[in-house]
Design an enzyme around this catalytic site. Sequence first.
Site, PDB file in Angstrom:
ATOM      1  N   TYR A 114     -29.793 -34.856 -27.920  1.00 53.83           N
ATOM      2  CA  TYR A 114     -30.081 -35.918 -27.114  1.00 53.83           C
ATOM      3  C   TYR A 114     -29.466 -37.235 -27.349  1.00 53.83           C
ATOM      4  CZ  TYR A 114     -32.968 -31.759 -25.848  1.00 53.83           C
ATOM      5  OH  TYR A 114     -33.485 -30.652 -25.547  1.00 53.83           O
ATOM      6  N   CYS A 123     -26.715 -55.983 -22.357  1.00 48.61           N
ATOM      7  CA  CYS A 123     -27.735 -57.131 -21.766  1.00 48.61           C
ATOM      8  C   CYS A 123     -28.964 -56.468 -21.500  1.00 48.61           C
ATOM      9  CB  CYS A 123     -26.931 -57.727 -20.652  1.00 48.61           C
ATOM     10  SG  CYS A 123     -25.276 -58.002 -21.263  1.00 48.61           S
ATOM     11  N   GLU A 124     -29.954 -56.298 -22.067  1.00 47.36           N
ATOM     12  CA  GLU A 124     -31.260 -55.510 -21.935  1.00 47.36           C
ATOM     13  C   GLU A 124     -32.017 -55.752 -23.135  1.00 47.36           C
ATOM     14  OE1 GLU A 124     -32.251 -52.443 -19.535  1.00 47.36           O
ATOM     15  OE2 GLU A 124     -30.122 -52.158 -18.527  1.00 47.36           O
ATOM     16  N   GLU A 160     -35.348 -20.720 -26.692  1.00 43.66           N
ATOM     17  CA  GLU A 160     -34.275 -21.837 -26.263  1.00 43.66           C
ATOM     18  C   GLU A 160     -34.387 -23.190 -27.004  1.00 43.66           C
ATOM     19  OE1 GLU A 160     -35.857 -22.360 -22.255  1.00 43.66           O
ATOM     20  OE2 GLU A 160     -34.928 -20.263 -21.419  1.00 43.66           O
ATOM     21  N   PRO A 161     -34.143 -23.038 -28.396  1.00 45.28           N
ATOM     22  CA  PRO A 161     -34.208 -24.101 -29.014  1.00 45.28           C
ATOM     23  C   PRO A 161     -33.184 -25.159 -29.073  1.00 45.28           C
ATOM     24  CG  PRO A 161     -33.631 -22.163 -30.563  1.00 45.28           C
ATOM     25  CD  PRO A 161     -33.633 -21.849 -29.312  1.00 45.28           C
ATOM     26  N   GLY A 162     -33.131 -26.477 -28.930  1.00 45.69           N
ATOM     27  CA  GLY A 162     -32.168 -27.357 -28.698  1.00 45.69           C
ATOM     28  C   GLY A 162     -32.009 -28.141 -29.870  1.00 45.69           C
ATOM     29  N   ARG A 163     -33.032 -29.180 -30.157  1.00 50.47           N
ATOM     30  CA  ARG A 163     -33.245 -30.233 -30.902  1.00 50.47           C
ATOM     31  C   ARG A 163     -33.401 -29.580 -32.225  1.00 50.47           C
ATOM     32  NH1 ARG A 163     -36.053 -35.016 -29.622  1.00 50.47           N
ATOM     33  NH2 ARG A 163     -37.110 -33.637 -27.988  1.00 50.47           N
ATOM     34  N   TYR A 216     -37.788 -43.126 -24.689  1.00 53.94           N
ATOM     35  CA  TYR A 216     -38.846 -42.669 -25.411  1.00 53.94           C
ATOM     36  C   TYR A 216     -39.650 -43.409 -26.555  1.00 53.94           C
ATOM     37  CZ  TYR A 216     -35.938 -38.969 -23.404  1.00 53.94           C
ATOM     38  OH  TYR A 216     -35.132 -38.173 -22.726  1.00 53.94           O
ATOM     39  N   GLY A 265     -38.681 -26.272 -27.860  1.00 47.63           N
ATOM     40  CA  GLY A 265     -39.428 -27.197 -28.175  1.00 47.63           C
ATOM     41  C   GLY A 265     -40.103 -27.463 -29.559  1.00 47.63           C
TER      42      GLY A 265
HETATM   43  N1  LLP Z   1     -35.738 -24.920 -22.413  1.00 53.38           N
HETATM   44  C1  LLP Z   1     -36.065 -25.750 -21.476  1.00 53.38           C
HETATM   45  C2  LLP Z   1     -36.309 -25.045 -20.186  1.00 53.38           C
HETATM   46  C3  LLP Z   1     -35.898 -27.138 -21.515  1.00 53.38           C
HETATM   47  O1  LLP Z   1     -36.228 -27.993 -20.434  1.00 53.38           O
HETATM   48  C4  LLP Z   1     -35.701 -27.586 -22.862  1.00 53.38           C
HETATM   49  C5  LLP Z   1     -35.611 -28.981 -22.995  1.00 53.38           C
HETATM   50  C6  LLP Z   1     -35.357 -26.910 -23.874  1.00 53.38           C
HETATM   51  C7  LLP Z   1     -35.222 -25.508 -23.622  1.00 53.38           C
HETATM   52  C8  LLP Z   1     -34.816 -27.358 -25.354  1.00 53.38           C
HETATM   53  O2  LLP Z   1     -35.976 -27.973 -25.926  1.00 53.38           O
HETATM   54  P1  LLP Z   1     -35.920 -28.507 -27.411  1.00 53.38           P
HETATM   55  O3  LLP Z   1     -35.784 -27.439 -28.261  1.00 53.38           O
HETATM   56  O4  LLP Z   1     -34.538 -29.144 -27.527  1.00 53.38           O
HETATM   57  O5  LLP Z   1     -37.241 -29.229 -27.538  1.00 53.38           O
HETATM   58  N2  LLP Z   1     -34.109 -35.997 -24.022  1.00 53.38           N
HETATM   59  C9  LLP Z   1     -35.396 -35.877 -24.787  1.00 53.38           C
HETATM   60  C10 LLP Z   1     -35.625 -34.140 -24.558  1.00 53.38           C
HETATM   61  C11 LLP Z   1     -35.482 -33.559 -23.313  1.00 53.38           C
HETATM   62  C12 LLP Z   1     -35.908 -32.128 -23.350  1.00 53.38           C
HETATM   63  C13 LLP Z   1     -35.694 -31.488 -21.974  1.00 53.38           C
HETATM   64  N3  LLP Z   1     -35.802 -29.800 -22.000  1.00 53.38           N
HETATM   65  C14 LLP Z   1     -35.216 -36.316 -26.047  1.00 53.38           C
HETATM   66  O6  LLP Z   1     -34.334 -37.069 -26.343  1.00 53.38           O
HETATM   67  O7  LLP Z   1     -36.269 -36.260 -26.712  1.00 53.38           O
END
Ligand code: LLP
Length: 438
Positions: free
Chosen positions: A395, A366-367, A297-300, A340, A248
């Site tokens: 994402y 076309c949107e 669990e960092p993604g972004r 979003y 997050g």
């Molecule tokens: N762990 C869990 C259980 C999650 O559901 C998520 C993201 C993460 C970790 C990773 O979150 P992050 O560190 O990336 O914030 N598509 C959307 C974001 C969806 C996030 C879903 N869950 C966007 O483009 O903003």
Amino acid sequence: MRRKETHFLAVHFFSYVDGSLRCEGVELNKIADEFGTPAYVYSAGTIRENYRRLDQALAPLDHLVCYAVKANSNIAVLNLLAKIGSGFDIVSGGELFRVLKAGGRADRCTFAGVGKTREEIAYALREGVYSFNVESEGELERINDVAGELGLKAPVAIRVNPDVDAKTHKFISTGKSKNKFGIGIDRALEVYKVAAALPHLKIRGVQTHIGSQILESGPFAEAASKLASLVTELKACYDIEFFDFGGGIGIVYDEALSSGSPDWWSHGDQARRMTPEDYAAAIIPALKPLGLRILFEPGRFLVGNAGALLSTVQYVKQTPAKTFTIVDAAMNDLIRPALYEGWHEIVPLQQTKEQSITMDVVGPVCESGDFFAQDRGIPPLAPGERVAILSSGAYGFVMSSNYNSRPLLPEILVDGDKVHLARSRQTMDDLIRGELLP
Ligand code: LLP
């Protein structure tokens, strides 16, 4: 290669050198010449640096970073992260398959998600994932059942929803009691009892995740302290090995390269910035005394600022109301603005001193939702000019589709002055692969 300052939120290695935008040591124009546009470009150095920085900030804790594969699942990206020691947070059998293909280890994977199928559970059990992050009682029973059939014990953690407002977009907020995720904190003890009574489960941990693109440390601190007392209670009854604090951490999407600012992160509203060090400082006091392994669990945060979507202007259409700059990328390639109202900085590959004009940057789909910018000041762009849509490493490609029968884009990984084609552009034949005439 010019490296951006590291005392702000996250780093990135995109900058202008002699008027031409580069990713690390490579001119983006060269990449566009070779691979065409639209195309995704990722900076390996940026991913490594952000990983290192977060890992270091969390050093006071016995911790494991489990990269959230959903943010960017290209196997070259996963391989890079596996090599620097990352674990993985997966949400499907497909993501586990990717991690294994990329050289990642199943015993460093946590498996999350509210809808795991029997097949996915069996696959993950056979491969030996570290833990299932369980979201409901029905799922506990199903995992127990499948583990029993396979003669295995399934390691589980229950996802606890702390009812914290992450103050983020409603589609990506997950920690409120009205969300579909996890078990409410008030019911957690009861559900752990249910799990303990199931013979083919082994309680291994506790998990939480409050949402995505969170730019303040307050909600994290609140979740950490709310959960810490629960985890302490659970520790007294069960053999708890880890607490998984989820992902997050937000990133900066602000305008900066286009404003002429030499430093992306020093531009704009400083008050909203949260560094990895701020994040760590907010949660360590509650988490350290638990004496457990802490998973993140960092993604972004790791990949978001590491990616750019390159695109070429096709037409400039003037209407009485607006100027539309029509580019060759579209909402099917990057859906964040449409879904979003995500804001991505758009800069020309060739720097210009021309005054900005107000325009919409749109794609060919076309949107009306097919836009990258609306009523934004950007230097005028002529057909043939190229732009980079920044901070699209998370994402971005993973949420793309073939809508309007547009082939999926190539993904290119830059590392210093090395350029690696990490995924080829789909062909017309790819578009109809698997389809059958009657
Ligand atoms: N762990 C869990 C259980 C999650 O559901 C998520 C993201 C993460 C970790 C990773 O979150 P992050 O560190 O990336 O914030 N598509 C959307 C974001 C969806 C996030 C879903 N869950 C966007 O483009 O903003």
